[in-house]
Design a protein around this motif. Sequence first.
Motif, short mmCIF file in Angstrom:
data_model
loop_
_atom_site.label_atom_id
_atom_site.label_comp_id
_atom_site.label_asym_id
_atom_site.label_seq_id
_atom_site.Cartn_x
_atom_site.Cartn_y
_atom_site.Cartn_z
N ARG B 21 -3.33 3.01 3.26
CA ARG B 21 -3.25 4.47 2.29
C ARG B 21 -2.59 5.34 3.10
NH1 ARG B 21 -9.56 6.10 3.60
NH2 ARG B 21 -9.13 7.64 1.81
N HIS B 22 -2.10 5.34 4.27
CA HIS B 22 -1.27 6.61 4.57
C HIS B 22 0.38 6.28 4.40
CE1 HIS B 22 -4.52 8.33 6.40
NE2 HIS B 22 -4.81 7.19 7.07
N HIS B 23 0.53 5.12 3.74
CA HIS B 23 1.80 4.74 3.41
C HIS B 23 2.17 5.39 2.06
CE1 HIS B 23 1.31 2.13 6.67
NE2 HIS B 23 2.54 1.57 6.62
N SER B 24 3.21 5.01 1.53
CA SER B 24 3.56 5.64 0.18
C SER B 24 2.78 4.76 -0.84
CB SER B 24 5.28 5.61 -0.26
OG SER B 24 5.23 3.95 -0.32
N ARG B 25 2.69 5.68 -2.06
CA ARG B 25 1.88 5.27 -3.32
C ARG B 25 2.32 3.93 -3.57
NH1 ARG B 25 -0.37 7.98 -7.34
NH2 ARG B 25 -1.44 9.00 -5.74
N ARG B 26 3.88 3.70 -3.54
CA ARG B 26 4.17 2.40 -3.97
C ARG B 26 3.91 1.36 -3.17
NH1 ARG B 26 8.47 1.20 -7.19
NH2 ARG B 26 8.79 3.29 -7.48
N THR B 27 3.65 1.53 -1.68
CA THR B 27 3.20 0.31 -0.97
C THR B 27 1.39 -0.01 -1.16
OG1 THR B 27 4.46 1.46 0.71
CG2 THR B 27 3.02 -0.21 1.38
N ILE B 28 0.95 1.06 -1.33
CA ILE B 28 -0.58 0.95 -1.89
C ILE B 28 -0.66 -0.02 -3.17
CG2 ILE B 28 -2.70 2.01 -2.24
CD1 ILE B 28 -1.43 4.47 -0.89
N SER B 29 0.02 0.48 -4.09
CA SER B 29 -0.15 -0.38 -5.40
C SER B 29 0.48 -1.49 -5.29
CB SER B 29 0.76 0.49 -6.49
OG SER B 29 0.51 1.77 -6.57
N TYR B 30 1.64 -1.73 -4.48
CA TYR B 30 1.90 -3.21 -4.10
C TYR B 30 0.71 -4.23 -3.60
CZ TYR B 30 6.60 -2.84 -5.74
OH TYR B 30 7.78 -2.54 -6.38
N ASP B 104 -4.40 12.62 -5.81
CA ASP B 104 -5.50 11.60 -5.76
C ASP B 104 -5.29 10.62 -4.75
OD1 ASP B 104 -6.95 12.58 -8.07
OD2 ASP B 104 -5.30 11.54 -9.36
N ASP B 105 -6.40 9.98 -4.15
CA ASP B 105 -6.42 9.26 -2.98
C ASP B 105 -6.41 7.77 -3.73
OD1 ASP B 105 -6.92 7.37 -0.96
OD2 ASP B 105 -8.76 8.40 -0.18
N ALA B 106 -5.10 7.33 -3.82
CA ALA B 106 -4.76 5.99 -4.41
C ALA B 106 -5.60 4.74 -3.78
CB ALA B 106 -3.40 5.80 -4.51
N GLY B 107 -5.63 4.92 -2.25
CA GLY B 107 -6.08 3.69 -1.72
C GLY B 107 -7.77 3.50 -1.86
N ARG B 108 -8.29 4.66 -2.04
CA ARG B 108 -9.59 4.41 -2.21
C ARG B 108 -9.75 4.14 -3.89
NH1 ARG B 108 -13.43 8.53 -4.46
NH2 ARG B 108 -11.85 10.17 -4.27
N PHE B 109 -8.83 4.45 -4.80
CA PHE B 109 -9.20 4.06 -5.87
C PHE B 109 -8.80 2.65 -6.31
CE2 PHE B 109 -7.13 3.42 -10.12
CZ PHE B 109 -8.06 3.66 -11.01
#
Lengths: 115, 928, 89
Positions: B21-30, B104-109
């Motif tokens: 979650r502390h990485h970029s949005r792209r990493t989280i989505s991947y 928004d907290d993408a990791g949590r999402f």
Amino acid sequence: METLYAITVGTLTACSVYLILRARSFPIVIGLTMLSYAVNLFLFSSGRLVIDQVPIIGAGEPYTDPLPQALVLTAIVIGFAMTAYSIILAVRVRGEFGSDEVNEPNYQAEQEDKR
Amino acid sequence: MYLALMVALPFLGAIAPLLVRHHSRRTISYAAGAVAVVSLLLLGYLTPSVLAGEVPQFLATWLPQLGLHVAFRLDGLSLLFAALILGIGLLIIIYAHFYLSQHDDAGRFYACLLLFMGSMLGIVTADNLILLWFFWELTSISSFLLIGFWFHQSNARRGARMALAITGAGGLALLAGILLIGNIAGSYQLDAVFAAADAIRAHSLYVPALLLVLIGAFTKSAQFPFQFWLPHAMAAPTPVSAYLHSATMVKAGIFLLARLFPVLGGTFEWFTIVTLVGLATMLFGAYFALLKNDLKGLLAFSTISHLGLITMLLGLGTHGALLAALFHILNHATFKAGLFMIAGIIDHETGSRDLRKLGGLRKAMPMTMWLAMITSAAMAGVPLLNGFLSKEMFFTEAYQQHLFGGLSWFIPVLVTLGAMLSVAYSIRFVYDVFFDKAHELPKQPHEPPIMMRVPVLILAALCITVGIAPMIMVSGFLTPALTSVAGADAEVYIALWHGFNLPLLMSVLALLGGIIIYLQRTELFNFNRQFDIRDAKDVFAGIVSRVTRFCDNLMQRIETGSLQRYMAALFILVLVFVIPELMNISALTGSRPQLDVDAISLSGAIILMAAAFGAVIFHRQRLTSLLMLSVVGLMVSLVFIQFSAPDLAMTQLVVEVVSILLMILALFFMPQRIPRSSTGGRVARDILIAGFVGGVVGSITFALLTRPFSSISDYFLANSVPGGGGTNVVNVILVDFRGFDTLGEITVLAIAAAGIHKLLNNLRPFMPSGDVDGRAWHQVKHPMMLQTISQLVLPLALMVSMYIFLRGHNLPGGGFIAGLVTAAAMILQYMANGVDWVKERFNYNYQSLAAIGVLIASLTGVGSWLFGANFLTSWFTYLDWPIVGKFEIATAILFDLGVYLTVIGATLMILANFGQMTTRHRPRQEGH
Amino acid sequence: MLTTVLQFAFFMFSVALLLNLLRFFRGPDLLDRILALDTIYINSLALLILLGMWHHTSFYFEAALLIAMLGFIGTVAAAKFLLRGDIIE
């Protein structure tokens, strides 16, 4: 003898129940202790009343039932632990709130308001 | 195995987005996307065998006693839904990557989304009804987290709460229904339940079970009258709405109906309830969808409407209707997910979702417009799109049913009306957004990022291809699904053209009528304004607050804060339960011969009872009351002596003295006088209760005493010497036969002592400066005479305790009594000589003494393992000692030593620590 | 002969106990009550010894020993309470 025993246990129970229903902590502690005596006597009675038949092998047959005795012995010690705990709790409450009332302080205030 | 892995993967994978979650949005989505892709691949791996007609299953026992297994199956129905869940889930993950803002907290999402995905997969693949219910509840919880994702918004929180309350309540109903079904079928495994279908339908509990299951399904699928939570759940981020409220969660109810159709369906009750509820929901949803000004609100109500349509088809239950239902599930998921995404794009790019503000976007967003036109045309049922096909089948079924006899005609009429409304709101969605005159918007509208449109593009393409070539695209999928719902040998045939017939006429009517309704919509709006329609939210909030208020009142009445009253209620309850039982006994006196009363026993009993009454009478004079209690204790121990229990008598004696000591210690900190506080009425009530309880206990005791009995003690008496090596059977029971109980007991004692030790921490007690009558305390702290005598008593007492301890195995005595005697003698030293004096001579930590005692006792037990025996098996032998003679050594004595040390440690921990309250050794905890 | 003596002794000690009880209730002072309690201990002890003799058994004598020792501790505690209020200081 059985009647006398039963009356004694009943009386002990009645007195302790009355004490437990008091509003101050010390009578309640006394009541609890007395109730544990009554309960012990009651549990003990499940071995029935037997005179001079100590459950020690070699003392001469027959023997009374040793199991209720062992159970009651445990109950006495646990009862002591409980009594001790409730006493200290009462002292602690007295130390914290300055009163030995067992009811919630709010309740007492409400009752006085109503009067 | 792959099947279980497929379901477990989203749950395990839910951690992945959180880890990065502390990485970029792209990493989280991947990370999130990878999980979905792998699950989808696993599904793809399993698909060929399902299409070939097999049903892969997985079984692992969980709680077999409850009939609960971790069991999964992948039949046609599961495959259809699993494909929807994973496929659309993947598209949603791609879409959400662009939709979520930087704050928004993408990791949590993604974690919540994957959690939800796993729960849904669990529902559709569960092979055990309870497991199904388990996942069902998990979807409620994870959807709660998703709907309330923007928890800083109050409407998001409210919507999430409402959804949870409704679906959670439905879940409970479902559980009850499932338990009924499982009870009738004798198993919760689906195969067994399917096999018992006829028995279930014939059972007298069929209707309750059906109703409960239907409540569960209807709440989840937002069917009338539970539909109101769905529009409020639109407070969720749009990807969530697109996922939960188009393809998945609301379809869970539909899935359940389809799953249990072979078991519960086909009866008159099923048909009536499900069909009519579906019909009502369809009309209701369609009507309100047209009235909504919010884009997502429109879609929410249209979802309700389409869910009603599917429910109605399942209710009709014919072969064709089931096929149409499954087909429409697929179609609705594709076009509705697309429409939600489009609504999200519009919201995202213009900053508004209000149909009154939006307009003229066709220039700014031409691509999006085309996608919107395709998907909403599919929703309206325009030919050559998938929605048309399933709607046509729906019309056919509605027209062909003859279930209401002469009144059957009203169903096709109402269905056509619903379809007209559907067409009207579809037109409104496209026209008002893209064609109407332009308005001022919060943002300058433009096309969204290309990847945000790709998921919609895929869905729109599916709408068209399925609409043109249904047999090629979906028949492979639908055949096994229909087989698992409708039974063996299901045939799927979907045609584009049936010739000129009534269903086609209904379609044409629907399209034309829809256009007319749309053009005349202002009339409709005015018509609707006459009604004061209360928002469901307010109704719901009203109910909730009323329930809360009722409970509050109830609690205030019951929970008054008066412990006395609770206690009295408790005793009365005991009486209520015991008295009827006593009245059932024919005679109180049993057949056992009774003993005669002798004078000593009589006087003992008189003293005992008098002292008990004395304790009550003098209860406001505390020391007197205490002395009375002491007499009671003494007399009780005499009772034990009289009736052959010397061990008990001794224990009772020591315990009584030690408790009295403790109470005298406590008395110092208590108020010296008790005011008379109880009113006459209260005293009378208490006397009544006490009298009744005493009478009942006395009667029970008497009944017990006069009845003959059999005991298991013969075993103990026979085995005490050969098995335990001791003649005092009571002691052998304690340290050998029932040694485990004793181990537990001394542990409890040590724990109680430790608890007391903690309670004394930082306590500031009240200390009176004079006695009851106001006289000052005496000057001399430690009278010399007392000091001298007590110092003489100590060695004597220690000797006595040693003696009692050593002989305990064979004659009255033992660790308990010896420990208490030692402790009492130590307390005497504290009393006579003071804490400082004792500390100088015996500065030992009682806590560790108690701990060592428990340790020794436990180790004695563990020691038997070394000899391959069970825990606490004792061993003994006889030794010949010079002078002493034949002497017995038993491991039990080691155990008793543990008991002895624990009792000393615990008792002194209580008494000595408490006694130190008034000295400089007061227990204190720094930094508290 | 011994039987008669024992019966007589039983009777006398029972009466003594009842008289102790009377004193215990009547008081009037706390000191009287503590004294009465101590005497009740002593008389019970005597009863126990008599009981042992009556049944020809020695199993009850340890209990008597304990009463002798612990009764003393109880009395000391009550007396110390009257004297100082705080019994361990």
